[in-house]
Design an enzyme around this catalytic site. Sequence first.
Site, PDB file in Angstrom:
ATOM      1  N   ALA A  35       1.138  -7.479  -5.624  1.00  0.00           N
ATOM      2  CA  ALA A  35       1.634  -6.265  -6.280  1.00  0.00           C
ATOM      3  C   ALA A  35       2.121  -5.262  -5.256  1.00  0.00           C
ATOM      4  CB  ALA A  35       0.523  -5.650  -7.134  1.00  0.00           C
ATOM      5  N   GLY A  36       1.423  -5.163  -4.132  1.00  0.00           N
ATOM      6  CA  GLY A  36       1.829  -4.233  -3.084  1.00  0.00           C
ATOM      7  C   GLY A  36       3.195  -4.560  -2.516  1.00  0.00           C
ATOM      8  N   CYS A  83     -12.384  -5.459  -0.700  1.00  0.00           N
ATOM      9  CA  CYS A  83     -11.241  -5.985   0.053  1.00  0.00           C
ATOM     10  C   CYS A  83     -11.522  -6.228   1.528  1.00  0.00           C
ATOM     11  CB  CYS A  83     -10.046  -5.047  -0.091  1.00  0.00           C
ATOM     12  SG  CYS A  83     -10.427  -3.326   0.273  1.00  0.00           S
ATOM     13  N   GLU A 115      -2.865  -0.063   0.409  1.00  0.00           N
ATOM     14  CA  GLU A 115      -4.143  -0.618   0.878  1.00  0.00           C
ATOM     15  C   GLU A 115      -4.376  -1.865   0.054  1.00  0.00           C
ATOM     16  OE1 GLU A 115      -7.593  -1.926   0.784  1.00  0.00           O
ATOM     17  OE2 GLU A 115      -8.246  -0.041  -0.131  1.00  0.00           O
ATOM     18  N   LYS A 126      -3.326   6.677 -12.148  1.00  0.00           N
ATOM     19  CA  LYS A 126      -3.355   5.546 -13.076  1.00  0.00           C
ATOM     20  C   LYS A 126      -4.466   4.571 -12.697  1.00  0.00           C
ATOM     21  CE  LYS A 126      -1.806   1.518 -13.474  1.00  0.00           C
ATOM     22  NZ  LYS A 126      -2.894   0.926 -14.330  1.00  0.00           N
ATOM     23  N   GLY A 175      -4.535  -2.292  -4.221  1.00  0.00           N
ATOM     24  CA  GLY A 175      -4.556  -3.442  -5.110  1.00  0.00           C
ATOM     25  C   GLY A 175      -4.216  -4.717  -4.369  1.00  0.00           C
ATOM     26  N   SER A 176      -3.700  -5.673  -5.098  1.00  0.00           N
ATOM     27  CA  SER A 176      -3.414  -6.982  -4.528  1.00  0.00           C
ATOM     28  C   SER A 176      -2.202  -6.933  -3.606  1.00  0.00           C
ATOM     29  CB  SER A 176      -3.166  -8.002  -5.634  1.00  0.00           C
ATOM     30  OG  SER A 176      -1.904  -7.770  -6.247  1.00  0.00           O
ATOM     31  N   THR A 177      -2.159  -7.875  -2.688  1.00  0.00           N
ATOM     32  CA  THR A 177      -1.028  -7.954  -1.766  1.00  0.00           C
ATOM     33  C   THR A 177       0.256  -8.273  -2.516  1.00  0.00           C
ATOM     34  OG1 THR A 177      -2.450  -8.604   0.072  1.00  0.00           O
ATOM     35  CG2 THR A 177      -0.121  -9.169   0.253  1.00  0.00           C
ATOM     36  N   GLU A 220      -7.516 -14.640  -0.283  1.00  0.00           N
ATOM     37  CA  GLU A 220      -8.589 -13.740  -0.728  1.00  0.00           C
ATOM     38  C   GLU A 220      -9.163 -14.233  -2.053  1.00  0.00           C
ATOM     39  OE1 GLU A 220      -9.252  -8.990  -0.781  1.00  0.00           O
ATOM     40  OE2 GLU A 220      -7.516  -9.692  -1.915  1.00  0.00           O
TER      41      GLU A 220
END
Length: 484
Positions: free
Chosen positions: A239-240, A291, A257, A183, A235-237, A389
């Site tokens: 969302a992770g 990143c 990651e 995706k 992706g973003s922290t 970030e």
Amino acid sequence: MDYDFDSWFVDGEWVRSADADPTAGPVRVRAASTREPVGSFPRLGVADVARAVGAARAAFDDPGGWSAWTPAARAEAMEDLADRLAAKSEEIGRLVSLENGMPISLSQRSEAHAGAGLLRFFAAMVRERSEEEVRVGVTGRHNVVRSEPLGVVAAVVPWNYPQALAFTKVAPLLAAGCTVVLKPAEETSLDSYLIAQAVAESGLPRGVVNVLPGGRDVGAALVEHPGVDKVAFTGSTAAGRAIAVRCAELLRPVSLELGGKSAAIVLEDVDLTSRVAEFREATMRNNGQTCHLSTRVLVPAARYDHYVDQVTDLIGSQVVGDALDAATDVGPLVSEVQRDRVEGYLGKARGDGATATTGGGRPTAGQGWYVEPTVLRDVDNDQVIAREEVFGPVLCVIPYGDTDDAVRLANDSDYGLGGTVWSEDEERAGAVARRIRTGTVGINGYRSDPVAPFGGIKGSGTGRELGIEGLQSYRNIKSIFPAP
């Protein structure tokens, strides 16, 4: 080129959506440099997710299918796919630059060749490894330790390096014998169609690779689907964290990651002007949309003004322009939303007392989503600009006392993905690098290598990609004990 797509790729075929809202219309992508239309793709729904996972599940469970192929046979098919991608390399590089603003000089040497290179790398690796190992036990019995494919992988990738980050997952999981639903991010879904076209042209069996463009709703449904055996996310922290919570509830393996706020420790003996290209690459790569970049530049307090001037000259002298112009060093950001986010951080930094020594605004030329390469001085490590970030072309220069203080500041972060150390004495730089609590560190530059694992700690995620560690993350380890 016509990049208006009305179908998506599942089970080796181009198909129409099963349940998307027909009144919503397609997702339209605009060029980051000009805001001109690039192409479009269809909106998908939950039924489409189920169809893609079902295809990957059937391909994996087939007794004679991909997971049962010998490593040599898988390697041969992967190399065929690499050849198909290589034939599209120029188009891939150009399309990525259109979508996300990556300077064409970078996309043509990285994104254009990333997929083919990683496929060949992991094909060679899997050829050389046995899937079984005999271990003699304490009583002399011969135990078999077997490495088997994990299953169906949901690979969710972001927009900043859409090809490289896709194949950082797809290449090792294919080598391991897994199948995948890929995706891509909405902002860079068009180049994923080139991946699908290459798969369709290759010798991969149907259903081994399925491409599912869509937004967060599609990603969430994919993470939740009971037919998925592992989630691989970049992706973003924020969302992770949400994905990690859900995978924990499902007892589903996940690799994450995530973001970073890495430090560049500049030791007092180094002249940064002798390392212009390396410093820009380590701090500004892809317009700051990377990143692992060393966006906190830590310099000796005794030479603070000297190093602020050097960093200002190195960053401020870059050429800002259209992503498709070979002379461009810094292109636009991926979207208006991202530009607004970066400008919001610049406003916070000014409010906290930081001063821009170069940049800080929008260039006068260009219709795209540009932010000038910016260097901020008078920044404390506790300020928002040094903690969060930004994901844009913004550096903050922070003073330190001695080397111990520099290491303390580097480690004083919620993140732990990258970092660099700069010195004329590489042995000394290596000693400092070993003290930084992070997943990766570069000395006098930052250049990752597929033989070495990549990933972070703390808010930068969990798990490792690339290297043998990346391959093994898509394998299940089974022990077979002999009769007593």
